[in-house]
Design a protein around this motif. Sequence first.
Motif, PDB file in Angstrom:
ATOM      1  N   LEU A 259       0.849  -1.190   0.000  1.00  0.00           N
ATOM      2  CA  LEU A 259       0.000   0.000   0.000  1.00  0.00           C
ATOM      3  C   LEU A 259       0.886   1.242   0.000  1.00  0.00           C
ATOM      4  CD1 LEU A 259      -2.720   1.523   0.340  1.00  0.00           C
ATOM      5  CD2 LEU A 259      -2.420   1.262   2.826  1.00  0.00           C
ATOM      6  N   ASN A 260       0.671   2.117  -0.964  1.00  0.00           N
ATOM      7  CA  ASN A 260       1.375   3.387  -1.007  1.00  0.00           C
ATOM      8  C   ASN A 260       0.699   4.345  -0.028  1.00  0.00           C
ATOM      9  OD1 ASN A 260       2.580   5.841  -1.593  1.00  0.00           O
ATOM     10  ND2 ASN A 260       2.536   5.553  -3.810  1.00  0.00           N
ATOM     11  N   VAL A 261       1.386   4.636   1.076  1.00  0.00           N
ATOM     12  CA  VAL A 261       0.782   5.447   2.139  1.00  0.00           C
ATOM     13  C   VAL A 261       1.144   6.925   2.010  1.00  0.00           C
ATOM     14  CG1 VAL A 261       0.656   3.540   3.785  1.00  0.00           C
ATOM     15  CG2 VAL A 261       2.731   4.940   3.666  1.00  0.00           C
ATOM     16  N   SER A 262       1.843   7.304   0.933  1.00  0.00           N
ATOM     17  CA  SER A 262       2.272   8.700   0.797  1.00  0.00           C
ATOM     18  C   SER A 262       1.092   9.662   0.719  1.00  0.00           C
ATOM     19  CB  SER A 262       3.168   8.856  -0.440  1.00  0.00           C
ATOM     20  OG  SER A 262       2.458   8.505  -1.618  1.00  0.00           O
ATOM     21  N   SER A 263      -0.030   9.166   0.186  1.00  0.00           N
ATOM     22  CA  SER A 263      -1.204  10.038   0.057  1.00  0.00           C
ATOM     23  C   SER A 263      -2.223   9.831   1.177  1.00  0.00           C
ATOM     24  CB  SER A 263      -1.885   9.801  -1.300  1.00  0.00           C
ATOM     25  OG  SER A 263      -2.289   8.454  -1.425  1.00  0.00           O
ATOM     26  N   ARG A 271      -8.557   4.042   9.134  1.00  0.00           N
ATOM     27  CA  ARG A 271      -9.623   3.644   8.197  1.00  0.00           C
ATOM     28  C   ARG A 271      -9.172   2.513   7.277  1.00  0.00           C
ATOM     29  NH1 ARG A 271     -11.300   9.111   5.285  1.00  0.00           N
ATOM     30  NH2 ARG A 271     -12.847   7.700   4.344  1.00  0.00           N
ATOM     31  N   TYR A 272      -7.874   2.163   7.336  1.00  0.00           N
ATOM     32  CA  TYR A 272      -7.325   1.164   6.422  1.00  0.00           C
ATOM     33  C   TYR A 272      -7.015  -0.135   7.174  1.00  0.00           C
ATOM     34  CZ  TYR A 272      -6.594   4.981   3.082  1.00  0.00           C
ATOM     35  OH  TYR A 272      -6.771   6.039   2.227  1.00  0.00           O
ATOM     36  N   THR A 287      -5.702  -7.049   9.622  1.00  0.00           N
ATOM     37  CA  THR A 287      -4.618  -6.321  10.281  1.00  0.00           C
ATOM     38  C   THR A 287      -4.788  -4.835  10.032  1.00  0.00           C
ATOM     39  OG1 THR A 287      -3.139  -8.209   9.865  1.00  0.00           O
ATOM     40  CG2 THR A 287      -2.124  -6.126  10.528  1.00  0.00           C
ATOM     41  N   LYS A 288      -4.982  -4.083  11.089  1.00  0.00           N
ATOM     42  CA  LYS A 288      -5.174  -2.637  10.978  1.00  0.00           C
ATOM     43  C   LYS A 288      -3.873  -1.941  10.582  1.00  0.00           C
ATOM     44  CE  LYS A 288      -9.504  -1.621  12.140  1.00  0.00           C
ATOM     45  NZ  LYS A 288     -10.380  -0.779  11.269  1.00  0.00           N
ATOM     46  N   LEU A 289      -3.980  -0.916   9.764  1.00  0.00           N
ATOM     47  CA  LEU A 289      -2.825  -0.094   9.423  1.00  0.00           C
ATOM     48  C   LEU A 289      -2.480   0.772  10.630  1.00  0.00           C
ATOM     49  CD1 LEU A 289      -0.794   0.835   7.287  1.00  0.00           C
ATOM     50  CD2 LEU A 289      -2.473   2.530   6.534  1.00  0.00           C
ATOM     51  N   ASP A 290      -1.438   0.382  11.325  1.00  0.00           N
ATOM     52  CA  ASP A 290      -1.074   1.027  12.587  1.00  0.00           C
ATOM     53  C   ASP A 290       0.447   1.155  12.641  1.00  0.00           C
ATOM     54  OD1 ASP A 290      -0.613   1.859  15.181  1.00  0.00           O
ATOM     55  OD2 ASP A 290      -1.944   0.384  16.098  1.00  0.00           O
TER      56      ASP A 290
END
Length: 345
Positions: A259-263, A271-272, A287-290
């Motif tokens: 996942l490109n998290v730059s944006s 939320r992801y 798995t939560k994006l944490d």
Amino acid sequence: MKLLALLLFCNTASSVKYSLKYFLTATSGLPDFPEFVASASVNGVQVGYCDSNIRTAEPTQDWMKKLVKDDPQHLDWYSEKCFGNQQVFRANIDSLKQRLNQTRGPYILQRMNGCEWDDETEEIKGFNQYGYNGEDFIALDLQTLTWIAPKPQAVITKLKWDAEKARLEHNKNYYINRCPDWLKKYVKYGRSFLQRSVLPSVSLLQRSPSSVVSCHATGFYPHRAKMLWRKDEEEFHDGVDKGQILPNHDGSFQTSVQLNVSSVKPGDWSRYDCVFQLAGAETDIITKLDKKVIHTNSVSLSEFPVGPAVGAAVGVLLLLAVFGFFIWKRNSQGFQLADSEETTN
């Protein structure tokens, strides 16, 4: 949309299918790599291996070792085929280099053949196809008993092979009868192994704060799995890069999705989430994006749970053998095989 995806996934999982695939790879100009590698796999799990260094076939699963102990001639057949194909493939690479006036390597000639069997419908499908330096060259159509040549360079070989009716009938008998019989025998010996279900360990990996976040799953079985990123519990594809499902040395599998998290705004990370779905499993792994649980370069890369298949030379050989078409779609010239090349199975 979520219901439709679930139904499609469940339908795929409910079909009881098995596959026996052989991957043969001959190389020239690749230092520290065998000139010839062959691998047999059942449902994506390597069950046998040979190369030009060891010059004999070896079973790689305990249940396969039990089979060859009960039937030693079975292993002898594989060893004979391994040696014979090694000689043929080596001659063909030399011929290809001369015919195409190629002076710069490396050169890679590959074949994938085998069969699939559905133990519910008894449907059988056979296949036999070749590639050279990353492109399809020729493939067998068992319905018409003719060869398909996707490139002009293969037409001469197609015409020659189409005229060899005895060889075509031998191919048909092998892929419709002998190969499925062997596959059924392998399934009988390895049923408990092949029908098991194992969930993976899942981790979030990131090389630096500005890098993509990779959701990595390893240790799962079977290989019928799906991994995705969601936003507000809805799957999305923008900035997402899905990886292939790769084998581990123990017969399990690994995969990842980036996942490109730059944006992604800092306040929106919650939320992801990353979702892993395994065919036949009742629950998904979410798995939560944490940031707190992400492994970064502050931890040695050797500690990342990326699976032993990519951590050692043996693992590299396994990947190149089992996924023998690792460069199959790379742009390259087509080719024309030597007149005496083809061994049918």
